[in-house]
Design an enzyme around this catalytic site. Sequence first.
Site, short mmCIF file in Angstrom:
data_model
loop_
_atom_site.label_atom_id
_atom_site.label_comp_id
_atom_site.label_asym_id
_atom_site.label_seq_id
_atom_site.Cartn_x
_atom_site.Cartn_y
_atom_site.Cartn_z
N GLY A 193 7.44 2.84 0.09
CA GLY A 193 6.60 1.86 -0.60
C GLY A 193 7.11 1.58 -2.00
O GLY A 193 7.16 0.42 -2.45
N TYR A 248 0.48 11.73 15.25
CA TYR A 248 1.22 10.80 14.39
C TYR A 248 1.86 9.69 15.23
O TYR A 248 1.76 8.50 14.92
CB TYR A 248 2.28 11.57 13.60
CG TYR A 248 3.16 10.71 12.72
CD1 TYR A 248 2.64 10.12 11.57
CD2 TYR A 248 4.50 10.47 13.04
CE1 TYR A 248 3.44 9.32 10.75
CE2 TYR A 248 5.30 9.68 12.23
CZ TYR A 248 4.77 9.11 11.09
OH TYR A 248 5.55 8.31 10.29
N GLY A 267 8.30 6.99 -2.21
CA GLY A 267 9.13 6.78 -1.02
C GLY A 267 9.43 5.33 -0.67
O GLY A 267 9.90 4.54 -1.50
N THR A 277 0.86 -1.19 0.00
CA THR A 277 0.00 0.00 0.00
C THR A 277 0.90 1.24 0.00
O THR A 277 1.96 1.25 0.62
CB THR A 277 -0.97 0.01 1.21
OG1 THR A 277 -0.21 0.16 2.41
CG2 THR A 277 -1.82 -1.26 1.26
#
Length: 251
Positions: free
Chosen positions: A19, A148, A17, A12
């Site tokens: 992924g 976060y 970056g 996903t």
Amino acid sequence: MINLTNKVAVVTGGNSGIGYASAKELAAQGAKVIITGRNKASVEKAAGELGVTGIVSDQGSLEQIDNLVAQVKEKFGKVDVLFLNAGVANFSPVETATESHYDTIMDLNVKGVYFTVQKFIPILNDGASVIFNTSVNAVLGMPDSGVYSASKAAIISLNRVLARELSPRQIRVNAVSPGPVATPLYGKIGLSEEEVNGFGTVLGQRILLKRFGKPEEIANVVRFLASDDASFITGTEITVDGGLTVNAVIY
Ligand SMILES: NC(=O)c1ccc[n+]([C@@H]2O[C@H](COP(=O)([O-])OP(=O)(O)OC[C@H]3O[C@@H](n4cnc5c(N)ncnc54)[C@H](OP(=O)(O)O)[C@@H]3O)[C@@H](O)[C@H]2O)c1
């Protein structure tokens, strides 16, 4: 020796970056890779560059997650590697954070990841490898990263619980926990370029290896966790941070 020939791997957030680098590495090991992202143009561009399948799917929508799982099932059958990488990072002091700041991060990084993995469970092969992308922020007291950090801490807890729940099927569940990695993420966190550069300089000094990581250095760990080389590893988290989290002493 790592060989993922004929394994089906879903990444996903694979258009950018960490992924992107992970999708590239898994494909290089022979896996049939599917990447997702919410931006059609960048998903198609990345899929074309990598020679993998791209599916546009917003992790913030349960309907789109259902649709993603249905498409993967129809085209590939079952899944051997699921890298839950897509996520967002926005920063704000707790004192001034808005409900929308909170909801955006929690909806994508926690709810979206939770329901993505839930909906993939029925089409995971026995012996599959599930990998979450968490963050060292979960264990650091970094200012402005409250929501976060909490979102990533939630996934670290989920990682342990799911490892237990999926163990009867020999499905391994692990997390990779990156420190600062040079990706487009830093341009999206709501800070000016000057602030990002200042933040980067301070962080760079704290990292024992004195540099940000590269996306490929996270992809290497994803490849390892995906493979039989990690066949006795489940329920754990591998920190890949150049030594940031052990650098607690000031002098
Ligand atoms: N870079 C770091 O220093 C670092 C450190 C620790 C952890 N991480 C984690 O690593 C993961 C990847 O981050 P990155 O640094 O590689 O950043 P990135 O280059 O910005 O990549 C983020 C990816 O997530 C996707 N994404 C975001 N929201 C989405 C949504 N609603 N639905 C589907 N896909 C979505 C993006 O796709 P679109 O472009 O289509 O939106 C993109 O592919 C994140 O979970 C992040 O928290 C990063």
